[in-house]
Design a protein around this motif. Sequence first.
Motif, PDB file in Angstrom:
ATOM      1  N   LEU A 141       0.828  -1.206   0.000  1.00  0.00           N
ATOM      2  CA  LEU A 141       0.000   0.000   0.000  1.00  0.00           C
ATOM      3  C   LEU A 141       0.862   1.257   0.000  1.00  0.00           C
ATOM      4  O   LEU A 141       0.578   2.218  -0.720  1.00  0.00           O
ATOM      5  N   HIS A 142       1.926   1.242   0.805  1.00  0.00           N
ATOM      6  CA  HIS A 142       2.857   2.369   0.863  1.00  0.00           C
ATOM      7  C   HIS A 142       3.446   2.643  -0.519  1.00  0.00           C
ATOM      8  O   HIS A 142       3.452   3.777  -1.004  1.00  0.00           O
ATOM      9  N   ARG A 143       3.918   1.600  -1.159  1.00  0.00           N
ATOM     10  CA  ARG A 143       4.543   1.727  -2.486  1.00  0.00           C
ATOM     11  C   ARG A 143       3.524   2.228  -3.513  1.00  0.00           C
ATOM     12  O   ARG A 143       3.814   3.102  -4.325  1.00  0.00           O
ATOM     13  N   GLN A 144       2.313   1.672  -3.453  1.00  0.00           N
ATOM     14  CA  GLN A 144       1.268   2.040  -4.408  1.00  0.00           C
ATOM     15  C   GLN A 144       0.891   3.516  -4.264  1.00  0.00           C
ATOM     16  O   GLN A 144       0.776   4.228  -5.272  1.00  0.00           O
ATOM     17  N   ILE A 145       0.732   3.997  -3.047  1.00  0.00           N
ATOM     18  CA  ILE A 145       0.400   5.408  -2.824  1.00  0.00           C
ATOM     19  C   ILE A 145       1.562   6.302  -3.237  1.00  0.00           C
ATOM     20  O   ILE A 145       1.377   7.319  -3.918  1.00  0.00           O
ATOM     21  N   ARG A 146       2.782   5.914  -2.829  1.00  0.00           N
ATOM     22  CA  ARG A 146       3.969   6.718  -3.143  1.00  0.00           C
ATOM     23  C   ARG A 146       4.185   6.838  -4.647  1.00  0.00           C
ATOM     24  O   ARG A 146       4.414   7.928  -5.172  1.00  0.00           O
TER      25      ARG A 146
END
Length: 116
Positions: A47-52
């Motif tokens: 999720l972190h990677r996807q948002i970033r």
Amino acid sequence: MSNGKKLESAKLSCELQAIASAVYNAEQDCLGDAKALLALLRQLEQLHRQIRDGAFQQSLPDNRQALYSLLRDIEAEGGWPYIERMRLQAFLTNLEQEAAVENNSEVLENDSSLSW
């Protein structure tokens, strides 16, 4: 800050609190289950990677003043968000320590079973 901005900020704060509570509850449900906790960590990292890589990069400022303001905010609010992976070396050290404790326990059990 205008009333509209304050309401948006309060709404975001409530949403973030709800997310944090959901993650904490998931963590509690997974206690003692390393595979489930690992799946939770992987999901959070994804999720972190996807948002970033998606929405965050698309919303980055396109002028110097706005970029400077964002960087000042990042600095003032605690730095860049980062999800650190557990280092394999630290994991192996923990595993070796646990194995040593287990071996010591087994030796003590064997010694006590030999004495009458």
